[in-house]
Design an enzyme around this catalytic site. Structure first.
Site, PDB file in Angstrom:
ATOM      1  N   SER A  19       0.817  -1.206   0.000  1.00 22.58           N
ATOM      2  CA  SER A  19       0.000   0.000   0.000  1.00 22.58           C
ATOM      3  C   SER A  19       0.851   1.256   0.000  1.00 22.58           C
ATOM      4  O   SER A  19       0.600   2.203  -0.749  1.00 22.58           O
ATOM      5  CB  SER A  19      -0.927   0.004   1.225  1.00 22.58           C
ATOM      6  OG  SER A  19      -1.783  -1.113   1.216  1.00 22.58           O
ATOM      7  N   ARG A  23       1.679   4.054  -3.199  1.00 26.97           N
ATOM      8  CA  ARG A  23       1.439   5.484  -2.988  1.00 26.97           C
ATOM      9  C   ARG A  23       2.707   6.283  -3.278  1.00 26.97           C
ATOM     10  O   ARG A  23       2.679   7.303  -3.960  1.00 26.97           O
ATOM     11  CB  ARG A  23       0.959   5.722  -1.554  1.00 26.97           C
ATOM     12  CG  ARG A  23      -0.503   5.357  -1.330  1.00 26.97           C
ATOM     13  CD  ARG A  23      -0.823   5.173   0.152  1.00 26.97           C
ATOM     14  NE  ARG A  23      -2.244   5.002   0.399  1.00 26.97           N
ATOM     15  CZ  ARG A  23      -2.923   3.875   0.202  1.00 26.97           C
ATOM     16  NH1 ARG A  23      -2.289   2.817  -0.273  1.00 26.97           N
ATOM     17  NH2 ARG A  23      -4.212   3.799   0.454  1.00 26.97           N
ATOM     18  N   ARG A 117     -13.931  -5.896 -11.087  1.00 28.06           N
ATOM     19  CA  ARG A 117     -13.820  -5.122  -9.845  1.00 28.06           C
ATOM     20  C   ARG A 117     -14.328  -3.695 -10.082  1.00 28.06           C
ATOM     21  O   ARG A 117     -13.866  -3.011 -11.000  1.00 28.06           O
ATOM     22  CB  ARG A 117     -12.375  -5.122  -9.350  1.00 28.06           C
ATOM     23  CG  ARG A 117     -11.864  -6.528  -9.065  1.00 28.06           C
ATOM     24  CD  ARG A 117     -10.433  -6.532  -8.589  1.00 28.06           C
ATOM     25  NE  ARG A 117     -10.304  -5.922  -7.276  1.00 28.06           N
ATOM     26  CZ  ARG A 117      -9.154  -5.804  -6.614  1.00 28.06           C
ATOM     27  NH1 ARG A 117      -8.035  -6.248  -7.173  1.00 28.06           N
ATOM     28  NH2 ARG A 117      -9.111  -5.243  -5.432  1.00 28.06           N
ATOM     29  N   ASP A 289      -7.877  -6.766   4.883  1.00 27.84           N
ATOM     30  CA  ASP A 289      -6.948  -7.759   4.346  1.00 27.84           C
ATOM     31  C   ASP A 289      -6.482  -8.763   5.391  1.00 27.84           C
ATOM     32  O   ASP A 289      -5.900  -9.793   5.047  1.00 27.84           O
ATOM     33  CB  ASP A 289      -5.737  -7.059   3.726  1.00 27.84           C
ATOM     34  CG  ASP A 289      -6.071  -6.385   2.402  1.00 27.84           C
ATOM     35  OD1 ASP A 289      -7.109  -6.724   1.815  1.00 27.84           O
ATOM     36  OD2 ASP A 289      -5.300  -5.514   1.962  1.00 27.84           O
ATOM     37  N   ARG A 320     -13.871 -12.852  -1.508  1.00 25.42           N
ATOM     38  CA  ARG A 320     -13.140 -13.531  -0.433  1.00 25.42           C
ATOM     39  C   ARG A 320     -14.058 -14.164   0.601  1.00 25.42           C
ATOM     40  O   ARG A 320     -13.659 -15.126   1.261  1.00 25.42           O
ATOM     41  CB  ARG A 320     -12.165 -12.550   0.233  1.00 25.42           C
ATOM     42  CG  ARG A 320     -10.969 -12.240  -0.643  1.00 25.42           C
ATOM     43  CD  ARG A 320      -9.991 -11.300   0.000  1.00 25.42           C
ATOM     44  NE  ARG A 320      -8.849 -11.068  -0.899  1.00 25.42           N
ATOM     45  CZ  ARG A 320      -8.018 -10.050  -0.805  1.00 25.42           C
ATOM     46  NH1 ARG A 320      -8.171  -9.151   0.169  1.00 25.42           N
ATOM     47  NH2 ARG A 320      -7.021  -9.906  -1.657  1.00 25.42           N
ATOM     48  N   ARG A 367      -4.127 -13.628  -0.945  1.00 24.81           N
ATOM     49  CA  ARG A 367      -4.485 -13.676   0.477  1.00 24.81           C
ATOM     50  C   ARG A 367      -5.188 -14.989   0.837  1.00 24.81           C
ATOM     51  O   ARG A 367      -5.033 -15.491   1.952  1.00 24.81           O
ATOM     52  CB  ARG A 367      -5.329 -12.464   0.846  1.00 24.81           C
ATOM     53  CG  ARG A 367      -4.634 -11.154   0.526  1.00 24.81           C
ATOM     54  CD  ARG A 367      -4.798 -10.102   1.581  1.00 24.81           C
ATOM     55  NE  ARG A 367      -4.083  -8.886   1.199  1.00 24.81           N
ATOM     56  CZ  ARG A 367      -2.797  -8.656   1.419  1.00 24.81           C
ATOM     57  NH1 ARG A 367      -2.068  -9.570   2.045  1.00 24.81           N
ATOM     58  NH2 ARG A 367      -2.220  -7.532   1.032  1.00 24.81           N
ATOM     59  N   LYS A 392       1.911 -11.686  -5.959  1.00 26.39           N
ATOM     60  CA  LYS A 392       1.223 -10.397  -6.056  1.00 26.39           C
ATOM     61  C   LYS A 392       1.700  -9.424  -4.986  1.00 26.39           C
ATOM     62  O   LYS A 392       1.846  -8.220  -5.242  1.00 26.39           O
ATOM     63  CB  LYS A 392      -0.291 -10.607  -5.951  1.00 26.39           C
ATOM     64  CG  LYS A 392      -1.125  -9.391  -6.284  1.00 26.39           C
ATOM     65  CD  LYS A 392      -2.606  -9.753  -6.302  1.00 26.39           C
ATOM     66  CE  LYS A 392      -3.431  -8.668  -6.968  1.00 26.39           C
ATOM     67  NZ  LYS A 392      -3.389  -7.381  -6.286  1.00 26.39           N
TER      68      LYS A 392
END
Length: 414
Positions: A19, A23, A117, A289, A320, A367, A392
């Site tokens: 994350s 950014r 998505r 997450d 998920r 995940r 990923k």
């Protein structure tokens, strides 16, 4: 995987935060001069982001395994071809917004999973702010025709589905003709802590942001300043190691205390520490997450656990909630029950006594793969399909488990 049959003891340094890395890459690309990003994650998601920055005219080099150097004019250019971002949701949403301050046309696209998505809340917000933007039924690909600057003084955004939409518009707001107010259209915002990460990174690159209420920010038209930036380890990755420690009664040193993490998923440690007496109800809205990690851990809890606040998990790399229920039920029928957007885990500390070998369908979701590996620390015969999808965000995950003494055997698909 073969259960180690002992406490896991050792030291592992998690990779850099995905994350924060993504950014920092975007902010550095929009800052004139040279920026150095250290401690960065090198994974599929960050490679998509860095490749997109190159395609938009930024010089990006990688001096070592955890660093990026970016040299930019301070403006992103219109790429010659559509930007392909795989299933990198963070990169897709951030670059879609950044395209609004490009002088030219940008097409943002992804793989078949990314095309499922939603991106409509971001598209609606940018269109209302005067941006020429089009998406097919609210999903990628997205076409943006920017004019180089934002000519609005206000962007209203619905952040209920994802905080990434809010972060995306915040990061382009310094390119207004004057101050821009970013205003939530409703009180709800998914994983608000990630907005705090965005604001901290923006300020490090010279932005001036004032929070004017619980649901609004005023951003000054400063642009960005090139800087050196250090990325902290990934808290989401750390949750798997904290859970591995808990489920084996082990001791795994991550090199920094949980209190030093600024990412929202670090709050999961307070819950993980309670295993095998996890709370009866766990709200996942602000640590999304980490929920797959805790849900698999809950399978071995002393009492059942209900997970609520999971609606956002249905629009991640896969659904998920359904993937977790399916994987848990493969281990034992009735172990995972979907009730609306809630997930009820019918915990069973004695799973080992009635278990037989199963394949876990990861749905190509990193995940899901990393979380169900935790079950493999207790149960023999857990086979993680498409195990390479961990690249990923955590390419070294399986080797990290091996370094702790876990037997992980990779096999080719039959």
């Amino acid at each position: 995987m073969t259960p180690p049959g002992r406490r896991l003891i050792g030291q592992i340094t998690p990779p850099g935060s995905k994350s924060i890395t993504n950014r920092a890459l975007l902010l550095a690309a929009m800052a004139p001069g040279n920026s150095l990003i250290r401690g960065a994650l090198k994974s599929d998601d960050t490679r998509y982001m860095s490749a997109a920055m190159r395609d938009m005219g930024v010089m990006v080099s990688e001096p070592d395994e955890t660093s990026f150097t970016l040299t930019s004019s301070g403006r992103l250019s219109s790429p010659a071809v559509p930007l392909f971002l795989g299933n990198a949701g963070t990169a897709t949403r951030f670059i879609t917004a950044a395209a609004a301050v490009v002088d030219g046309t940008v097409i943002v696209d992804g793989d078949d999973y990314m095309r499922l998505r939603p991106i409509e809340p971001l598209v609606v917000a940018l269109r209302a702010a005067g941006i020429d933007i089009f998406s097919q039924a609210g999903y990628p690909p997205v076409t943006v025709r920017g004019t180089g600057r934002l000519k609005t003084s206000r962007i209203e955004i619905d952040g209920a589905l994802s905080s990434q939409y809010v972060s995306a518009v915040l990061m382009i707001a310094p390119f207004g003709e004057g101050p821009i107010d970013i205003i939530l259209s409703g009180p709800a915002i998914g994983a608000r802590g990630y907005v705090d990460l965005t604001l901290a990174a923006m300020e490090k690159f010279g932005a001036m942001v004032e929070q004017t209420s619980d649901a609004s920010w005023r951003v000054q038209p400063t642009g960005y300043i090139a800087t050196d930036f250090i990325v902290e380890p990934d808290a989401s990755a750390a949750t798997y190691l904290w859970a591995a420690e808990a489920i084996t009664n082990g001791s795994i040193d991550l090199g920094m205390p949980v209190e030093a993490f600024t990412q929202p998923d670090a709050r999961a440690m307070a819950t993980i520490r309670q295993f095998p007496r996890l709370p009866a109800v766990i709200n996942g809205a602000q640590m999304q997450d980490a929920i797959p990690t805790i849900a698999v851990l809950a399978a071995f809890n002393e009492t059942p656990v209900r997970f609520s606040g999971l609606s956002n998990l249905r629009v991640k790399e896969c659904d998920r909630v359904s993937a977790l229920a399916a994987g848990l039920n493969a281990i034992r029928p009735g172990l995972g029950i979907e009730e609306g957007d809630d997930l009820l885990v019918a915990s069973d500390p004695g799973l080992q006594s009635s278990f037989s070998e199963v394949d876990i369908d990861t749905h190509s979701d990193h995940r899901i793969a990393m979380s169900f590996a935790l079950a493999g620390l207790k149960l023999p015969g857990i086979n993680i399909l498409d195990s390479g999808c961990v690249a990923k965000t955590y390419p070294g995950y399986w080797n990290a488990l091996r370094s702790l003494g876990v037997a992980v055997k990779e096999t080719s698909p039959s």
